[in-house]
Design a protein around this motif. Structure first.
Motif, PDB file in Angstrom:
ATOM      1  N   PRO A   1      45.127  34.378  37.265  1.00  0.00           N
ATOM      2  CA  PRO A   1      45.044  34.583  38.715  1.00  0.00           C
ATOM      3  C   PRO A   1      45.373  36.012  39.157  1.00  0.00           C
ATOM      4  O   PRO A   1      46.389  36.587  38.766  1.00  0.00           O
ATOM      5  CB  PRO A   1      46.085  33.601  39.263  1.00  0.00           C
ATOM      6  N   PHE A   2      44.489  36.564  39.983  1.00  0.00           N
ATOM      7  CA  PHE A   2      44.700  37.841  40.660  1.00  0.00           C
ATOM      8  C   PHE A   2      44.632  37.547  42.154  1.00  0.00           C
ATOM      9  O   PHE A   2      43.749  36.810  42.600  1.00  0.00           O
ATOM     10  CB  PHE A   2      43.595  38.842  40.295  1.00  0.00           C
ATOM     11  N   VAL A   3      45.529  38.127  42.934  1.00  0.00           N
ATOM     12  CA  VAL A   3      45.552  37.893  44.381  1.00  0.00           C
ATOM     13  C   VAL A   3      45.022  39.131  45.091  1.00  0.00           C
ATOM     14  O   VAL A   3      45.471  40.260  44.826  1.00  0.00           O
ATOM     15  CB  VAL A   3      46.984  37.562  44.864  1.00  0.00           C
ATOM     16  N   LEU A   4      44.072  38.929  45.982  1.00  0.00           N
ATOM     17  CA  LEU A   4      43.525  40.026  46.781  1.00  0.00           C
ATOM     18  C   LEU A   4      44.546  40.405  47.847  1.00  0.00           C
ATOM     19  O   LEU A   4      44.834  39.609  48.745  1.00  0.00           O
ATOM     20  CB  LEU A   4      42.204  39.603  47.426  1.00  0.00           C
ATOM     21  N   VAL A   5      45.128  41.610  47.748  1.00  0.00           N
ATOM     22  CA  VAL A   5      46.179  42.021  48.679  1.00  0.00           C
ATOM     23  C   VAL A   5      45.709  43.055  49.700  1.00  0.00           C
ATOM     24  O   VAL A   5      46.407  43.309  50.687  1.00  0.00           O
ATOM     25  CB  VAL A   5      47.429  42.537  47.931  1.00  0.00           C
ATOM     26  N   GLU A   6      44.542  43.659  49.458  1.00  0.00           N
ATOM     27  CA  GLU A   6      44.014  44.631  50.422  1.00  0.00           C
ATOM     28  C   GLU A   6      42.503  44.738  50.265  1.00  0.00           C
ATOM     29  O   GLU A   6      41.986  44.746  49.149  1.00  0.00           O
ATOM     30  CB  GLU A   6      44.645  46.003  50.206  1.00  0.00           C
TER      31      GLU A   6
ATOM     32  N   TYR B   1      35.501  42.899  34.466  1.00  0.00           N
ATOM     33  CA  TYR B   1      36.002  41.555  34.227  1.00  0.00           C
ATOM     34  C   TYR B   1      35.118  40.559  34.974  1.00  0.00           C
ATOM     35  O   TYR B   1      34.577  40.876  36.035  1.00  0.00           O
ATOM     36  CB  TYR B   1      37.443  41.400  34.729  1.00  0.00           C
ATOM     37  N   THR B   2      34.999  39.359  34.439  1.00  0.00           N
ATOM     38  CA  THR B   2      34.326  38.281  35.157  1.00  0.00           C
ATOM     39  C   THR B   2      35.354  37.659  36.090  1.00  0.00           C
ATOM     40  O   THR B   2      36.420  37.220  35.651  1.00  0.00           O
ATOM     41  CB  THR B   2      33.781  37.228  34.180  1.00  0.00           C
ATOM     42  N   MET B   3      35.038  37.658  37.386  1.00  0.00           N
ATOM     43  CA  MET B   3      35.960  37.173  38.410  1.00  0.00           C
ATOM     44  C   MET B   3      35.274  36.065  39.185  1.00  0.00           C
ATOM     45  O   MET B   3      34.058  36.078  39.358  1.00  0.00           O
ATOM     46  CB  MET B   3      36.319  38.337  39.344  1.00  0.00           C
ATOM     47  N   SER B   4      36.075  35.106  39.651  1.00  0.00           N
ATOM     48  CA  SER B   4      35.501  34.043  40.482  1.00  0.00           C
ATOM     49  C   SER B   4      36.484  33.614  41.564  1.00  0.00           C
ATOM     50  O   SER B   4      37.692  33.769  41.432  1.00  0.00           O
ATOM     51  CB  SER B   4      35.110  32.842  39.622  1.00  0.00           C
ATOM     52  N   ASN B   5      35.902  33.100  42.627  1.00  0.00           N
ATOM     53  CA  ASN B   5      36.646  32.584  43.766  1.00  0.00           C
ATOM     54  C   ASN B   5      35.859  31.367  44.243  1.00  0.00           C
ATOM     55  O   ASN B   5      34.621  31.384  44.221  1.00  0.00           O
ATOM     56  CB  ASN B   5      36.739  33.658  44.847  1.00  0.00           C
ATOM     57  N   ASN B   6      36.538  30.330  44.663  1.00  0.00           N
ATOM     58  CA  ASN B   6      35.853  29.101  45.083  1.00  0.00           C
ATOM     59  C   ASN B   6      34.767  29.364  46.125  1.00  0.00           C
ATOM     60  O   ASN B   6      33.687  28.790  46.055  1.00  0.00           O
ATOM     61  CB  ASN B   6      36.853  28.079  45.624  1.00  0.00           C
ATOM     62  N   ALA B   7      35.033  30.228  47.085  1.00  0.00           N
ATOM     63  CA  ALA B   7      34.068  30.483  48.159  1.00  0.00           C
ATOM     64  C   ALA B   7      32.992  31.492  47.766  1.00  0.00           C
ATOM     65  O   ALA B   7      31.862  31.403  48.236  1.00  0.00           O
ATOM     66  CB  ALA B   7      34.802  30.970  49.402  1.00  0.00           C
ATOM     67  N   MET B   8      33.324  32.452  46.909  1.00  0.00           N
ATOM     68  CA  MET B   8      32.397  33.543  46.594  1.00  0.00           C
ATOM     69  C   MET B   8      31.632  33.340  45.293  1.00  0.00           C
ATOM     70  O   MET B   8      30.685  34.071  45.009  1.00  0.00           O
ATOM     71  CB  MET B   8      33.150  34.874  46.540  1.00  0.00           C
ATOM     72  N   GLY B   9      32.056  32.418  44.471  1.00  0.00           N
ATOM     73  CA  GLY B   9      31.376  32.207  43.199  1.00  0.00           C
ATOM     74  C   GLY B   9      31.860  33.186  42.145  1.00  0.00           C
ATOM     75  O   GLY B   9      32.959  33.725  42.224  1.00  0.00           O
ATOM     76  N   GLU B  10      31.003  33.448  41.149  1.00  0.00           N
ATOM     77  CA  GLU B  10      31.368  34.292  40.007  1.00  0.00           C
ATOM     78  C   GLU B  10      30.594  35.607  40.040  1.00  0.00           C
ATOM     79  O   GLU B  10      29.416  35.633  40.398  1.00  0.00           O
ATOM     80  CB  GLU B  10      31.053  33.543  38.720  1.00  0.00           C
ATOM     81  N   PHE B  11      31.284  36.700  39.656  1.00  0.00           N
ATOM     82  CA  PHE B  11      30.660  38.022  39.643  1.00  0.00           C
ATOM     83  C   PHE B  11      31.449  38.923  38.708  1.00  0.00           C
ATOM     84  O   PHE B  11      32.601  38.650  38.370  1.00  0.00           O
ATOM     85  CB  PHE B  11      30.610  38.614  41.061  1.00  0.00           C
ATOM     86  N   GLY B  12      30.843  40.015  38.290  1.00  0.00           N
ATOM     87  CA  GLY B  12      31.527  41.017  37.484  1.00  0.00           C
ATOM     88  C   GLY B  12      32.140  42.064  38.386  1.00  0.00           C
ATOM     89  O   GLY B  12      31.553  42.445  39.405  1.00  0.00           O
TER      90      GLY B  12
END
Length: 97
Positions: A27-32, A66-77
């Protein structure tokens, strides 16, 4: 290739984004999420912006895509660069221009 924009991320500030690191989701948290000042250029597809993510690991991960994903945004590099350390972990930046 998906064209990512600031408004997509700004709607998910303080949310968790999962990043694939050596076959483990972390988990990475978007802080800005903020725009980057720039001079207008004709034909610019999107305005430049910066994202900061916090990861609470005691070790720093190298800069790379890195391959990143978020429930609302889906998966992306996403190309993440470690830029700072604080009491809660490491801060990683992604720049879009």
């Amino acid at each position: 290739m998906q064209l990512l924009r600031l408004d997509q991320f700004a709607a998910h500030l303080n949310e968790t984004f999962m990043v694939e690191i050596e076959n483990v989701r972390s988990p990475f948290v978007l802080v800005e999420a903020r725009p980057i000042q720039h001079h207008p250029v004709q034909g610019l597809v999107r305005s430049p912006f910066s994202l900061l993510f916090r990861h609470e690991a005691a070790v720093v991960f190298p800069q790379r895509i890195y391959t990143m994903s978020n429930n609302a945004m889906g998966e992306f590099g996403i190309f993440l660069v470690p830029i700072a350390r604080d009491k809660d972990g490491f801060i990683y930046q992604a720049l879009f221009n």
